[in-house]
Enzyme design. Structure first.
Site, mmCIF file in Angstrom:
data_model
loop_
_atom_site.group_PDB
_atom_site.id
_atom_site.type_symbol
_atom_site.label_atom_id
_atom_site.label_comp_id
_atom_site.label_asym_id
_atom_site.label_seq_id
_atom_site.Cartn_x
_atom_site.Cartn_y
_atom_site.Cartn_z
ATOM 1 C CD GLN A 119 -29.436 -11.257 27.018
ATOM 2 O OE1 GLN A 119 -29.270 -11.655 25.812
ATOM 3 N NE2 GLN A 119 -29.037 -12.146 27.898
ATOM 4 C CB SER A 122 -21.786 -11.239 26.146
ATOM 5 O OG SER A 122 -22.798 -12.302 26.047
ATOM 6 C CD GLU A 237 -30.675 -15.208 25.729
ATOM 7 O OE1 GLU A 237 -30.265 -15.222 26.816
ATOM 8 O OE2 GLU A 237 -30.128 -14.637 24.685
ATOM 9 C CB SER A 363 -22.370 -22.552 23.990
ATOM 10 O OG SER A 363 -21.970 -22.998 25.115
ATOM 11 C CD GLU A 365 -20.603 -27.086 22.738
ATOM 12 O OE1 GLU A 365 -21.166 -25.724 23.036
ATOM 13 O OE2 GLU A 365 -20.314 -27.223 21.811
#
Ligand SMILES: Cc1cc2nc3c(=O)[nH]c(=O)nc-3n(C[C@H](O)[C@H](O)[C@H](O)COP(=O)(O)OP(=O)(O)OC[C@H]3O[C@@H](n4cnc5c(N)ncnc54)[C@H](O)[C@@H]3O)c2cc1C
Length: 396
Positions: A119, A122, A237, A363, A365
């Site tokens: 993937q 990022s 995912e 993440s 958060e």
């Protein structure tokens, strides 16, 4: 079967018949892996919610976990753990957005593990805020010239294909200028460099893309529509990362075994450890049941509630592996990154590896933000770059 849930639906009979027929015609113990997985795909049991003919039976996802548990318990290789990105992300993305040619070329090979996928989302300057990514794809002839850098690319060193999101219109708003490609990782200009983790592993990489000429036939979805396609990938995912642990398996099973093997079960220190174990066992089971209930309610594909499972699972796993370290005592301090490099199994490995679980795949958060807005209906977070073209947003 096993720990899975087998809801009493009209679809159960269809699925049970397909499993029985498959296992009779292709006994797992006597069938070569690729042939067996190919037969699972042809039976429509690979992704049961996909249409008939492309690995599915056109059913709801309610029995997805049941099929997976039944097949693996019968000896079919663990197709989700073996090819997590291919199965969990590439397959659903291609099934939903791919052309007929892309579906025909990729889906069966993904399921049989013939093609390994990575993937390429990022970047050094774009992780949580993925839509700010800056890898560029510029039209040229009948293809695209791609330049940029990706990072944290799990399996990049083994992959034949990568799910690539690149910026095709820097003048558009950040979510609107993106396009999605199925990148052939063997193309000239694709360079994969390993990154070493604190556990000693190098399961992920940096990927440099330098003047990579990508044919337009590798584009999936429309030009400028890459964000919508990426949402399909990300929702799947989170579902995969949050849902593969069996009930009472994984971390909690390891902690229970360590507790059982312990001689001192009565001292004050031991009773504190036992309290932690019971607390985690209950939370682990509640998380599993919550995930199973969400899966049963879901008619098709994953929704934002996959984020709830992912948040809960990563936090419980981290705390359970911390408990495992405390149960082992001083033995937990011995860890060799060099041994990890050789692939030698070591007791402290998962304590270190589990730290990544609250970061990878979004993440905790950021996922809490998703849950707040899309599950609980709270107002969205403030976005200072809203309504501003990507090339006018300040970035370092
Ligand atoms: C083991 C592992 C495997 C991975 N595999 C892949 C892969 O195969 N392919 C791929 O593309 N990526 C992969 N990633 C990358 C992963 O998706 C990112 O690390 C993740 O999205 C976070 O991005 P970042 O690392 O850039 O952190 P940042 O986005 O820079 O975040 C830094 C910190 O700020 C917090 N933060 C950021 N924004 C907000 C906000 N709006 N509100 C509150 N807090 C916020 C984050 O929670 C985090 O704690 C992997 C990561 C790990 C750890």
């Amino acid at each position: 079967m096993g720990n899975s849930v087998h809801p009493d639906t009209d679809e159960s009979a269809i699925v049970d018949a397909a499993i029985a027929k498959l296992l009779q015609a292709h006994p797992p113990a006597r069938t070569e892996t690729q042939e067996l997985l190919g037969a699972v795909f042809d039976s429509g049991l690979a992704w049961i919610h996909f249409p008939v003919g492309i690995g599915g039976l056109g059913l709801s996802t309610v029995l997805h976990q049941y099929v997976y548990s039944s097949l693996t318990a019968a000896g079919v290789p663990d197709y989700i753990s073996e090819t997590p990105i291919g199965y969990g992300m590439a397959g659903p993305t291609i099934a939903e957005h791919g052309t007929e040619a892309q579906i025909a070329h990729h889906l069966r090979r993904i399921f049989t593990g013939e093609f390994v996928w990575c993937q390429l989302f990022s970047e050094p300057g774009a992780g949580s805020d993925l839509a700010s990514l800056s890898t560029r794809a510029v039209p040229t002839g009948d293809g695209w010239l791609v330049n940029g850098q990706k990072v944290w690319t799990t399996l990049g060193h083994l992959a034949q294909y990568g799910l690539l999101v690149a910026r095709t219109d820097p003048d558009a708003l950040k979510h609107q200028g993106l396009t999605y490609f199925l990148l052939d990782m063997t193309l000239p200009g694709v360079e994969v460099r390993p990154l070493r983790q604190m556990s000693g592993d190098a399961e992920f990489n940096e990927v440099y893309l330098s003047d990579v000429l990508v044919p337009d036939s590798a584009r999936i979805g429309g030009v400028g529509e890459g964000w919508g396609v990426a949402m399909t990938t990300l929702a799947n995912e989170r579902l995969v990362l949050g849902a593969t642990t069996p009930r009472h398996g994984g971390a909690i099973d390891e902690a229970l075994a360590l507790w059982s093997a312990r001689e001192d079960k009565t001292s004050a220190a031991a009773r504190v450890l036992r309290d932690r174990l019971l607390d985690l066992w209950i939370r682990d089971d509640v998380a599993w049941l919550t995930g199973a209930r969400a899966a049963q309610r879901r008619e098709s594909g994953p929704g934002p509630e996959g984020s709830v499972s992912k948040i809960a699972r990563s936090s419980i796993n981290q705390q359970t592996y911390e408990l495992c370290a405390d149960l082992r005592g001083a033995a937990s301090l011995i860890y060799s990154a060099a041994a990890a490099l050789d692939g030698t199994a070591q007791p402290g490995y998962m304590f270190l590896r589990s730290r990544a679980q609250s970061i990878e795949g979004g993440s905790s958060e950021v996922l809490r933000d998703v849950v707040a807005h899309r599950v609980l209906g709270l107002p969205p977070s403030h976005r200072p770059d809203k309504g501003i073209p990507w090339n006018e947003v300040p970035r370092s």
